[in-house]
Design a protein around this motif. Structure first.
Motif, PDB file in Angstrom:
ATOM      1  N   ASP A 129      21.607  38.242  58.849  1.00 57.70           N
ATOM      2  CA  ASP A 129      22.853  37.796  59.882  1.00 57.70           C
ATOM      3  C   ASP A 129      23.161  39.728  60.118  1.00 57.70           C
ATOM      4  O   ASP A 129      23.263  40.151  61.522  1.00 57.70           O
ATOM      5  N   LYS A 130      23.987  40.205  58.872  1.00 55.58           N
ATOM      6  CA  LYS A 130      23.937  41.640  59.221  1.00 55.58           C
ATOM      7  C   LYS A 130      23.298  42.603  59.465  1.00 55.58           C
ATOM      8  O   LYS A 130      23.594  43.358  59.596  1.00 55.58           O
ATOM      9  N   VAL A 131      21.767  42.094  59.231  1.00 55.44           N
ATOM     10  CA  VAL A 131      20.739  43.326  59.653  1.00 55.44           C
ATOM     11  C   VAL A 131      20.888  43.267  61.104  1.00 55.44           C
ATOM     12  O   VAL A 131      20.532  44.430  61.474  1.00 55.44           O
ATOM     13  N   GLU A 132      20.930  42.299  61.301  1.00 52.50           N
ATOM     14  CA  GLU A 132      21.144  41.778  63.388  1.00 52.50           C
ATOM     15  C   GLU A 132      19.426  42.857  64.292  1.00 52.50           C
ATOM     16  O   GLU A 132      20.228  43.534  64.974  1.00 52.50           O
ATOM     17  N   GLY A 133      18.412  42.467  63.368  1.00 51.25           N
ATOM     18  CA  GLY A 133      17.415  43.295  63.632  1.00 51.25           C
ATOM     19  C   GLY A 133      16.803  44.472  63.721  1.00 51.25           C
ATOM     20  O   GLY A 133      15.760  45.440  64.158  1.00 51.25           O
ATOM     21  N   ARG A 134      17.823  45.468  62.776  1.00 52.14           N
ATOM     22  CA  ARG A 134      17.397  46.433  62.483  1.00 52.14           C
ATOM     23  C   ARG A 134      16.630  46.777  61.589  1.00 52.14           C
ATOM     24  O   ARG A 134      16.937  46.319  60.384  1.00 52.14           O
ATOM     25  N   ARG A 135      15.915  47.610  61.681  1.00 50.19           N
ATOM     26  CA  ARG A 135      14.587  47.418  60.775  1.00 50.19           C
ATOM     27  C   ARG A 135      15.057  48.509  59.524  1.00 50.19           C
ATOM     28  O   ARG A 135      14.154  47.695  58.254  1.00 50.19           O
ATOM     29  N   GLU A 136      15.299  49.543  59.829  1.00 53.25           N
ATOM     30  CA  GLU A 136      15.952  50.084  58.323  1.00 53.25           C
ATOM     31  C   GLU A 136      16.626  49.407  58.291  1.00 53.25           C
ATOM     32  O   GLU A 136      16.776  49.646  56.390  1.00 53.25           O
ATOM     33  N   GLU A 137      17.880  48.765  57.835  1.00 54.87           N
ATOM     34  CA  GLU A 137      18.183  47.751  57.789  1.00 54.87           C
ATOM     35  C   GLU A 137      17.690  46.425  56.911  1.00 54.87           C
ATOM     36  O   GLU A 137      17.562  46.088  55.724  1.00 54.87           O
ATOM     37  N   LEU A 138      16.253  46.286  57.584  1.00 55.31           N
ATOM     38  CA  LEU A 138      15.932  45.232  56.813  1.00 55.31           C
ATOM     39  C   LEU A 138      14.787  45.961  55.544  1.00 55.31           C
ATOM     40  O   LEU A 138      14.983  45.278  54.486  1.00 55.31           O
ATOM     41  N   VAL A 139      14.807  47.262  56.008  1.00 57.80           N
ATOM     42  CA  VAL A 139      13.288  47.296  54.326  1.00 57.80           C
ATOM     43  C   VAL A 139      14.696  47.380  53.762  1.00 57.80           C
ATOM     44  O   VAL A 139      13.986  47.345  52.671  1.00 57.80           O
ATOM     45  N   GLY A 140      15.842  47.943  53.673  1.00 55.06           N
ATOM     46  CA  GLY A 140      16.593  48.288  53.051  1.00 55.06           C
ATOM     47  C   GLY A 140      17.257  46.916  51.775  1.00 55.06           C
ATOM     48  O   GLY A 140      17.274  46.832  50.906  1.00 55.06           O
ATOM     49  N   LYS A 141      17.306  45.791  52.161  1.00 54.81           N
ATOM     50  CA  LYS A 141      17.278  44.364  51.907  1.00 54.81           C
ATOM     51  C   LYS A 141      16.715  43.675  51.357  1.00 54.81           C
ATOM     52  O   LYS A 141      16.758  43.384  49.898  1.00 54.81           O
ATOM     53  N   VAL A 142      15.369  44.094  51.670  1.00 57.40           N
ATOM     54  CA  VAL A 142      14.108  43.926  51.401  1.00 57.40           C
ATOM     55  C   VAL A 142      13.745  44.539  49.428  1.00 57.40           C
ATOM     56  O   VAL A 142      13.848  43.912  48.696  1.00 57.40           O
ATOM     57  N   GLN A 143      13.935  45.715  49.677  1.00 60.44           N
ATOM     58  CA  GLN A 143      13.694  46.709  48.822  1.00 60.44           C
ATOM     59  C   GLN A 143      14.712  46.880  47.466  1.00 60.44           C
ATOM     60  O   GLN A 143      14.809  46.505  46.746  1.00 60.44           O
ATOM     61  N   THR A 195      11.235  44.401  70.382  1.00 61.75           N
ATOM     62  CA  THR A 195      10.845  42.850  70.947  1.00 61.75           C
ATOM     63  C   THR A 195      11.557  41.655  69.898  1.00 61.75           C
ATOM     64  O   THR A 195      12.033  40.679  69.834  1.00 61.75           O
ATOM     65  N   ILE A 196      11.028  42.837  68.492  1.00 62.46           N
ATOM     66  CA  ILE A 196      11.599  41.940  67.435  1.00 62.46           C
ATOM     67  C   ILE A 196      13.528  41.597  67.220  1.00 62.46           C
ATOM     68  O   ILE A 196      14.295  40.567  67.304  1.00 62.46           O
ATOM     69  N   LYS A 197      13.814  42.750  67.887  1.00 60.19           N
ATOM     70  CA  LYS A 197      15.104  43.261  67.647  1.00 60.19           C
ATOM     71  C   LYS A 197      16.231  42.307  68.925  1.00 60.19           C
ATOM     72  O   LYS A 197      17.065  41.777  68.581  1.00 60.19           O
ATOM     73  N   GLY A 198      15.311  42.020  69.803  1.00 58.73           N
ATOM     74  CA  GLY A 198      15.174  41.162  71.141  1.00 58.73           C
ATOM     75  C   GLY A 198      15.096  40.104  70.594  1.00 58.73           C
ATOM     76  O   GLY A 198      16.667  38.823  71.592  1.00 58.73           O
ATOM     77  N   ASN A 199      14.663  39.430  69.861  1.00 59.74           N
ATOM     78  CA  ASN A 199      15.039  37.876  69.462  1.00 59.74           C
ATOM     79  C   ASN A 199      14.955  37.775  68.810  1.00 59.74           C
ATOM     80  O   ASN A 199      14.166  37.087  67.426  1.00 59.74           O
ATOM     81  N   TRP A 200      16.216  38.172  67.954  1.00 59.69           N
ATOM     82  CA  TRP A 200      16.428  37.876  66.435  1.00 59.69           C
ATOM     83  C   TRP A 200      16.568  36.808  65.625  1.00 59.69           C
ATOM     84  O   TRP A 200      16.191  36.863  64.456  1.00 59.69           O
ATOM     85  N   LYS A 201      17.432  36.280  66.976  1.00 57.92           N
ATOM     86  CA  LYS A 201      17.785  34.835  66.064  1.00 57.92           C
ATOM     87  C   LYS A 201      16.374  34.107  65.891  1.00 57.92           C
ATOM     88  O   LYS A 201      16.496  33.915  64.704  1.00 57.92           O
TER      89      LYS A 201
END
Length: 67
Positions: free
Chosen positions: A30-44, A5-11
């Motif tokens: 923008d580069k994360v594009e709703g990918r959970r693991e990408e977001l975890v990595g960016k936050v980390q 749901t989050i990925k589908g509503n990423w904006k």
């Protein structure tokens, strides 16, 4: 809340993520594009925290997401 749901509503989710993690840039989100693991990595990476803590923060974000 399902991550799909989050990925589908990423904006919309991107704006909420920007509020939660103000140090993340719009370009990074923008580069994360709703990918959970990408977001975890960016936050980390941005906050210099352990992966487990980044996972916890993203899980908290997932639970609090309002669409």
């Amino acid at each position: 809340m399902n991550w799909d749901t989050i990925k589908g509503n990423w904006k919309q989710a991107k704006g909420q993520a920007q509020q939660k993690w103000g140090d993340l840039t719009g370009d990074e989100l923008d580069k994360v594009e709703g990918r959970r693991e990408e977001l975890v990595g960016k936050v980390q990476e941005r906050y210099g925290i352990a992966k487990e803590e980044a996972e916890k923060q993203v899980s908290d974000f997932e639970r609090s997401f309002k669409n």
